[in-house]
Design an enzyme around this catalytic site. Structure first.
Site, PDB file in Angstrom:
ATOM      1  N   LYS A  97     -21.122  10.180   1.500  1.00 14.58           N
ATOM      2  CA  LYS A  97     -20.571   9.701   0.212  1.00 14.58           C
ATOM      3  C   LYS A  97     -19.429   8.716   0.444  1.00 14.58           C
ATOM      4  O   LYS A  97     -19.413   7.634  -0.130  1.00 14.58           O
ATOM      5  CB  LYS A  97     -20.056  10.883  -0.646  1.00 14.58           C
ATOM      6  CG  LYS A  97     -21.114  11.909  -0.984  1.00 14.58           C
ATOM      7  CD  LYS A  97     -20.582  12.966  -1.936  1.00 14.58           C
ATOM      8  CE  LYS A  97     -19.497  13.848  -1.347  1.00 14.58           C
ATOM      9  NZ  LYS A  97     -19.982  14.782  -0.311  1.00 14.58           N
ATOM     10  N   ARG A 118     -18.350  18.177  -9.138  1.00 12.81           N
ATOM     11  CA  ARG A 118     -18.944  19.115  -8.184  1.00 12.81           C
ATOM     12  C   ARG A 118     -19.392  20.398  -8.867  1.00 12.81           C
ATOM     13  O   ARG A 118     -19.909  21.292  -8.206  1.00 12.81           O
ATOM     14  CB  ARG A 118     -17.918  19.469  -7.110  1.00 12.81           C
ATOM     15  CG  ARG A 118     -17.977  18.614  -5.863  1.00 12.81           C
ATOM     16  CD  ARG A 118     -16.876  19.071  -4.915  1.00 12.81           C
ATOM     17  NE  ARG A 118     -17.185  18.874  -3.537  1.00 12.81           N
ATOM     18  CZ  ARG A 118     -16.816  17.818  -2.812  1.00 12.81           C
ATOM     19  NH1 ARG A 118     -16.167  16.834  -3.388  1.00 12.81           N
ATOM     20  NH2 ARG A 118     -17.111  17.746  -1.539  1.00 12.81           N
ATOM     21  N   ARG A 124     -17.391  14.271  13.144  1.00  8.82           N
ATOM     22  CA  ARG A 124     -16.186  13.731  12.503  1.00  8.82           C
ATOM     23  C   ARG A 124     -14.965  14.587  12.835  1.00  8.82           C
ATOM     24  O   ARG A 124     -13.880  14.061  13.062  1.00  8.82           O
ATOM     25  CB  ARG A 124     -16.368  13.645  10.987  1.00  8.82           C
ATOM     26  CG  ARG A 124     -15.117  13.071  10.308  1.00  8.82           C
ATOM     27  CD  ARG A 124     -15.287  12.844   8.844  1.00  8.82           C
ATOM     28  NE  ARG A 124     -15.652  14.064   8.154  1.00  8.82           N
ATOM     29  CZ  ARG A 124     -16.030  14.126   6.880  1.00  8.82           C
ATOM     30  NH1 ARG A 124     -16.094  13.031   6.180  1.00  8.82           N
ATOM     31  NH2 ARG A 124     -16.319  15.269   6.325  1.00  8.82           N
ATOM     32  N   ARG A 135      -9.886  16.667  10.850  1.00 11.17           N
ATOM     33  CA  ARG A 135      -9.832  17.280   9.516  1.00 11.17           C
ATOM     34  C   ARG A 135      -9.981  18.787   9.641  1.00 11.17           C
ATOM     35  O   ARG A 135     -10.907  19.262  10.296  1.00 11.17           O
ATOM     36  CB  ARG A 135     -10.963  16.703   8.647  1.00 11.17           C
ATOM     37  CG  ARG A 135     -10.440  15.832   7.517  1.00 11.17           C
ATOM     38  CD  ARG A 135     -11.544  15.179   6.757  1.00 11.17           C
ATOM     39  NE  ARG A 135     -12.280  16.110   5.910  1.00 11.17           N
ATOM     40  CZ  ARG A 135     -13.118  15.730   4.948  1.00 11.17           C
ATOM     41  NH1 ARG A 135     -13.290  14.445   4.714  1.00 11.17           N
ATOM     42  NH2 ARG A 135     -13.758  16.612   4.222  1.00 11.17           N
ATOM     43  N   ARG A 191     -18.820  25.380   3.288  1.00 13.37           N
ATOM     44  CA  ARG A 191     -18.881  24.247   2.339  1.00 13.37           C
ATOM     45  C   ARG A 191     -20.315  23.999   1.892  1.00 13.37           C
ATOM     46  O   ARG A 191     -20.548  23.670   0.733  1.00 13.37           O
ATOM     47  CB  ARG A 191     -18.308  22.981   2.998  1.00 13.37           C
ATOM     48  CG  ARG A 191     -16.787  23.004   3.056  1.00 13.37           C
ATOM     49  CD  ARG A 191     -16.249  22.080   4.126  1.00 13.37           C
ATOM     50  NE  ARG A 191     -16.502  20.679   3.880  1.00 13.37           N
ATOM     51  CZ  ARG A 191     -16.398  19.740   4.834  1.00 13.37           C
ATOM     52  NH1 ARG A 191     -16.062  20.082   6.064  1.00 13.37           N
ATOM     53  NH2 ARG A 191     -16.613  18.483   4.523  1.00 13.37           N
TER      54      ARG A 191
HETATM   55  P1  B4P Z   1     -19.124  12.006   3.883  1.00 15.33           P
HETATM   56  O1  B4P Z   1     -20.329  12.566   3.258  1.00 15.33           O
HETATM   57  O2  B4P Z   1     -18.730  10.631   3.540  1.00 15.33           O
HETATM   58  O3  B4P Z   1     -18.121  13.120   3.653  1.00 15.33           O
HETATM   59  P2  B4P Z   1     -17.041  13.268   2.571  1.00 15.33           P
HETATM   60  O4  B4P Z   1     -17.031  12.120   1.626  1.00 15.33           O
HETATM   61  O5  B4P Z   1     -15.781  13.529   3.297  1.00 15.33           O
HETATM   62  O6  B4P Z   1     -17.557  14.524   1.769  1.00 15.33           O
HETATM   63  P3  B4P Z   1     -17.088  16.006   1.815  1.00 15.33           P
HETATM   64  O7  B4P Z   1     -17.912  16.616   0.747  1.00 15.33           O
HETATM   65  O8  B4P Z   1     -17.221  16.554   3.167  1.00 15.33           O
HETATM   66  O9  B4P Z   1     -15.540  15.981   1.535  1.00 15.33           O
HETATM   67  P4  B4P Z   1     -14.617  15.635   0.276  1.00 15.33           P
HETATM   68  O10 B4P Z   1     -13.527  14.807   0.793  1.00 15.33           O
HETATM   69  O11 B4P Z   1     -15.398  15.096  -0.881  1.00 15.33           O
HETATM   70  O12 B4P Z   1     -19.064  12.034   5.486  1.00 15.33           O
HETATM   71  C1  B4P Z   1     -20.072  11.904   6.302  1.00 15.33           C
HETATM   72  C2  B4P Z   1     -19.728  11.839   7.780  1.00 15.33           C
HETATM   73  O13 B4P Z   1     -20.960  11.408   8.363  1.00 15.33           O
HETATM   74  C3  B4P Z   1     -18.707  10.760   8.170  1.00 15.33           C
HETATM   75  O14 B4P Z   1     -18.033  11.167   9.328  1.00 15.33           O
HETATM   76  C4  B4P Z   1     -19.560   9.520   8.493  1.00 15.33           C
HETATM   77  O15 B4P Z   1     -19.027   8.737   9.549  1.00 15.33           O
HETATM   78  C5  B4P Z   1     -20.879  10.122   8.951  1.00 15.33           C
HETATM   79  N1  B4P Z   1     -22.008   9.342   8.424  1.00 15.33           N
HETATM   80  C6  B4P Z   1     -22.099   8.764   7.196  1.00 15.33           C
HETATM   81  N2  B4P Z   1     -23.281   8.147   7.059  1.00 15.33           N
HETATM   82  C7  B4P Z   1     -23.977   8.354   8.230  1.00 15.33           C
HETATM   83  C8  B4P Z   1     -25.267   7.973   8.701  1.00 15.33           C
HETATM   84  N3  B4P Z   1     -26.112   7.262   7.944  1.00 15.33           N
HETATM   85  N4  B4P Z   1     -25.654   8.392   9.916  1.00 15.33           N
HETATM   86  C9  B4P Z   1     -24.811   9.109  10.691  1.00 15.33           C
HETATM   87  N5  B4P Z   1     -23.572   9.485  10.315  1.00 15.33           N
HETATM   88  C10 B4P Z   1     -23.152   9.120   9.094  1.00 15.33           C
HETATM   89  O16 B4P Z   1     -14.090  17.086  -0.137  1.00 15.33           O
HETATM   90  C11 B4P Z   1     -13.303  17.881   0.724  1.00 15.33           C
HETATM   91  C12 B4P Z   1     -12.903  19.182   0.020  1.00 15.33           C
HETATM   92  O17 B4P Z   1     -12.007  18.912  -1.100  1.00 15.33           O
HETATM   93  C13 B4P Z   1     -14.037  19.988  -0.613  1.00 15.33           C
HETATM   94  O18 B4P Z   1     -14.693  20.836   0.318  1.00 15.33           O
HETATM   95  C14 B4P Z   1     -13.284  20.764  -1.719  1.00 15.33           C
HETATM   96  O19 B4P Z   1     -12.633  21.901  -1.215  1.00 15.33           O
HETATM   97  C15 B4P Z   1     -12.232  19.778  -2.207  1.00 15.33           C
HETATM   98  N6  B4P Z   1     -12.711  19.002  -3.353  1.00 15.33           N
HETATM   99  C16 B4P Z   1     -12.977  17.660  -3.356  1.00 15.33           C
HETATM  100  N7  B4P Z   1     -13.439  17.276  -4.564  1.00 15.33           N
HETATM  101  C17 B4P Z   1     -13.468  18.394  -5.354  1.00 15.33           C
HETATM  102  C18 B4P Z   1     -13.895  18.655  -6.691  1.00 15.33           C
HETATM  103  N8  B4P Z   1     -14.397  17.680  -7.468  1.00 15.33           N
HETATM  104  N9  B4P Z   1     -13.800  19.926  -7.171  1.00 15.33           N
HETATM  105  C19 B4P Z   1     -13.310  20.908  -6.413  1.00 15.33           C
HETATM  106  N10 B4P Z   1     -12.908  20.740  -5.127  1.00 15.33           N
HETATM  107  C20 B4P Z   1     -12.986  19.495  -4.591  1.00 15.33           C
END
Ligand code: B4P
Length: 191
Positions: free
Chosen positions: A14, A91, A130, A136, A147
């Protein structure tokens, strides 16, 4: 104006695809995960509360996150004139309903939901990789599995919610970052 939700499991790409989308469509990026991590770094009250949930692989309570989102939207009205990409929000179904209302109150709506679909073993691989690079605190195997459970229980029902509205665009999230971005652009431009 184009308002997009980027949707998918943790590790589905994402954040990665959002960076490309904001450049291409000149959108304003709101990542609730980034907002929470910034608060944790600055040691705010919100950050202290959020850290407890994040490190357990749980979601931060809806009320808290909805208030933050409303605040970020209002503080950035000027920057969001071309549209917004919502990354990691909604979410839960209550968050989706709140988002609809927040946008309706501001005379706009969600136009499309980009759903990045990636198999579970690949998600774990990416998160652990990552974790080695970014440090992280939630990118370890135990928390990553929690998660994913949280995602299946609370977040995945949103796919059907947006399919019913005819807004869900299913994207194969396995492959090169640029290849996936091309699929997203095609899906958005041909909708
Ligand atoms: P991403 O999928 O980009 O991960 P993210 O955005 O950090 O999502 P995540 O759900 O983990 O965390 P968020 O910050 O939203 O990452 C993918 C990884 O894969 C990267 O390292 C990238 O380099 C790699 N990658 C990407 N594309 C690739 C490809 N094509 N091939 C290979 N590798 C690739 O949330 C974190 C926490 O915050 C949640 O768990 C929750 O506790 C809280 N939170 C956030 N939003 C919330 C909400 N709306 N409600 C309640 N809690 C919330």
């Amino acid at each position: 104006m184009l308002n997009i939700v980027i949707f998918g499991a943790p590790g589905s790409g994402k954040g990665t695809q959002s960076d490309k989308l904001i450049d291409h469509y000149k959108l304003f990026h709101i990542s609730t995960g980034d907002v929470l991590r910034d608060n944790i770094r600055r040691g705010t009250e919100l950050g202290k509360t959020a850290k407890g949930y994040i490190d357990q692989g749980q979601l931060v309570p809806d009320e808290l996150i909805i208030n933050i989102l409303a605040q970020v939207l209002d503080e950035n009205k000027d920057k969001a004139s071309e549209g917004v990409i919502f990354d990691g929000f909604p979410r839960t179904i209550p968050q989706a309903e709140a988002l609809e209302q927040l946008l309706a109150d501001r005379g706009t709506q969600i136009d499309a939901v980009v759903g990045l679909e990636v198999p579970e073993d690949e998600l774990i691989k990416r998160i652990l990789l990552r974790g080695q690079q970014s440090g992280r605190s939630d990118d370890n195997e135990e928390t990553a599995r929690k998660r994913l459970d949280t995602y299946h229980n609370q977040t995945s029902p949103l796919k059907a919610y947006y399919e019913k509205q005819g807004k869900y665009l299913a994207i194969d999230g396995l492959g090169s970052i640029d290849g996936i971005f091309d699929l997203i652009k095609k899906a958005l431009d041909n909708r």
